[in-house]
Design a protein around this motif. Structure first.
Motif, PDB file in Angstrom:
ATOM      1  N   UNK A 205     -25.931 -59.867 -42.521  1.00 48.79           N
ATOM      2  CA  UNK A 205     -26.501 -58.845 -41.636  1.00 48.79           C
ATOM      3  C   UNK A 205     -27.881 -58.382 -42.105  1.00 48.79           C
ATOM      4  N   UNK A 206     -28.052 -58.216 -43.421  1.00 57.59           N
ATOM      5  CA  UNK A 206     -29.353 -57.763 -43.931  1.00 57.59           C
ATOM      6  C   UNK A 206     -30.440 -58.778 -43.629  1.00 57.59           C
ATOM      7  N   UNK A 207     -30.094 -60.052 -43.746  1.00 56.10           N
ATOM      8  CA  UNK A 207     -31.064 -61.108 -43.443  1.00 56.10           C
ATOM      9  C   UNK A 207     -31.382 -61.113 -41.952  1.00 56.10           C
ATOM     10  N   UNK A 208     -30.370 -60.889 -41.118  1.00 56.25           N
ATOM     11  CA  UNK A 208     -30.606 -60.807 -39.666  1.00 56.25           C
ATOM     12  C   UNK A 208     -31.591 -59.683 -39.352  1.00 56.25           C
ATOM     13  N   UNK A 209     -31.424 -58.542 -40.016  1.00 57.66           N
ATOM     14  CA  UNK A 209     -32.345 -57.410 -39.786  1.00 57.66           C
ATOM     15  C   UNK A 209     -33.753 -57.750 -40.252  1.00 57.66           C
ATOM     16  N   UNK A 210     -33.844 -58.432 -41.372  1.00 60.92           N
ATOM     17  CA  UNK A 210     -35.163 -58.825 -41.893  1.00 60.92           C
ATOM     18  C   UNK A 210     -35.866 -59.766 -40.924  1.00 60.92           C
ATOM     19  N   UNK A 211     -35.149 -60.729 -40.385  1.00 60.21           N
ATOM     20  CA  UNK A 211     -35.743 -61.678 -39.454  1.00 60.21           C
ATOM     21  C   UNK A 211     -36.184 -60.994 -38.158  1.00 60.21           C
ATOM     22  N   UNK A 212     -35.416 -60.001 -37.720  1.00 58.93           N
ATOM     23  CA  UNK A 212     -35.770 -59.287 -36.491  1.00 58.93           C
ATOM     24  C   UNK A 212     -37.033 -58.453 -36.663  1.00 58.93           C
ATOM     25  N   UNK A 213     -37.222 -57.890 -37.856  1.00 56.56           N
ATOM     26  CA  UNK A 213     -38.360 -57.000 -38.074  1.00 56.56           C
ATOM     27  C   UNK A 213     -39.592 -57.722 -38.619  1.00 56.56           C
ATOM     28  N   UNK A 214     -39.431 -58.959 -39.100  1.00 59.51           N
ATOM     29  CA  UNK A 214     -40.552 -59.720 -39.658  1.00 59.51           C
ATOM     30  C   UNK A 214     -40.484 -61.141 -39.103  1.00 59.51           C
TER      31      UNK A 214
END
Length: 320
Positions: A205-214
């Motif tokens: 999930x943290x990686x998914x959030x990172x990809x969405x914001x960057x």
């Protein structure tokens, strides 16, 4: 006799002048144990061949952020820079991208006996995130922020040089380290030769959030069977590395460099394993960093690989 001496002087100036200018083509890379350095060397070998005949020298550096600084000072003529660093740094307006090269992957390396199998297992462990200002450090800070690590905890992590990490890991001075690198990498091969290693998947999930914001980060994989003991492909994130031109690279020279590389792409793919999967359209990569150099764009447009820009948006021609 005087006329003969004058003629000889002119001939010598003609022979030495261009060679000296060509020798000043310096490509900033990264550490000696990373992929940037051999990739820069491969580019130099290709550029030195006919018909371009542009001898150059690859220079070991501290990495992407240092390369942008050196380019802006005029200490380098070309340099390899990660696309995320290109997009998140404010470089002088005279820096341009010629094309992308290999994919860089966030690689989390640990010992097989560390007990670390996921990002969650890193909590409370001794983690090295690389030199401040490096692509390793920046990417890991963003990932740890997405994981919810307190800033003071991130600030307390170690910052070893690339050449120190393998020994520190296998001597149990650290439990894991982060390295944004193209594969295969001699630095990681060194770690695998010193002790049994494994890679930590970068997913969740943290990686998914990172990809969405960057958006400059992309999902990628580290291929299987590149390193001793690592038999499976590993999910992670990555970004392309681009060849960036400094202010002294005018439109004609940028065109010449780009033409040489793309007309000899099969030869470039054979010069280093990390370059073996280069794909033309990914190398052009319109939305992956600094703006395209007008000289590179002119070559791509002539080949029909990019549409011409509307007249109103044509960039000013670059001259030395």
């Amino acid at each position: 006799m005087r006329a003969l001496l004058c003629l000889l002087s002119l001939l010598l100036l003609g022979a030495v002048g261009p060679a000296r200018a060509a020798s000043e083509l310096l490509i900033g890379s990264g550490s000696l144990t990373g992929v940037y350095y051999p990739a820069g060397g491969a580019l130099c070998r290709l550029l030195a061949r006919a018909p371009a005949r542009l001898p150059c020298q690859v220079v070991a550096t501290g990495g992407s952020a240092d390369n942008l600084t050196a380019l802006s000072r005029g200490d380098l003529s070309l340099a390899l820079v990660q696309s995320d660093v290109q997009l998140t740094t404010t470089p002088p307006p005279a820096l341009y991208r010629l094309f992308n090269l290999h994919q860089e992957a966030l690689t989390l390396v640990t010992r097989q006996d560390s007990g670390i199998r996921s990002l969650a297992d890193l909590s409370g462990k001794r983690l090295d995130i690389g030199n401040p200002g490096s692509g390793d450090n920046r990417t890991m800070r963003l990932l740890l922020q997405a994981l919810g690590w307190p800033e003071e905890t991130v600030d307390s992590l170690s910052h070893l040089n690339v050449s120190e990490r393998a020994q520190a890991l296998c001597d149990e001075q650290i439990d894991a380290y982060a390295y944004v690198v193209g594969h295969p990498s001699s630095a990681i091969s060194e770690a695998a030769a010193l002790c049994p290693i494994r890679f930590i998947p970068v997913e969740g999930d943290a990686v998914d959030r990172l990809l969405q914001s960057h958006s400059y980060y992309q999902r990628t994989q580290i291929p299987a069977d590149l390193y001793s003991g690592v038999d499976d492909a590993i999910a992670t994130i990555g970004m392309p590395a681009g060849l960036i031109a400094g202010p002294q690279i005018d439109e004609a020279l940028a065109y010449r460099i780009t033409q040489q590389v793309f007309s000899r792409l099969p030869q470039l793919r054979r010069l280093h394993p990390a370059l073996s999967q280069l794909v033309r359209q990914q190398m052009i990569g319109e939305a992956s960093g600094l703006p395209l150099h007008p000289g590179a764009r002119r070559f791509f447009v002539e080949q029909g690989w990019l549409p011409p820009l509307p007249a109103a948006t044509q960039p000013a021609l670059i001259s030395p």
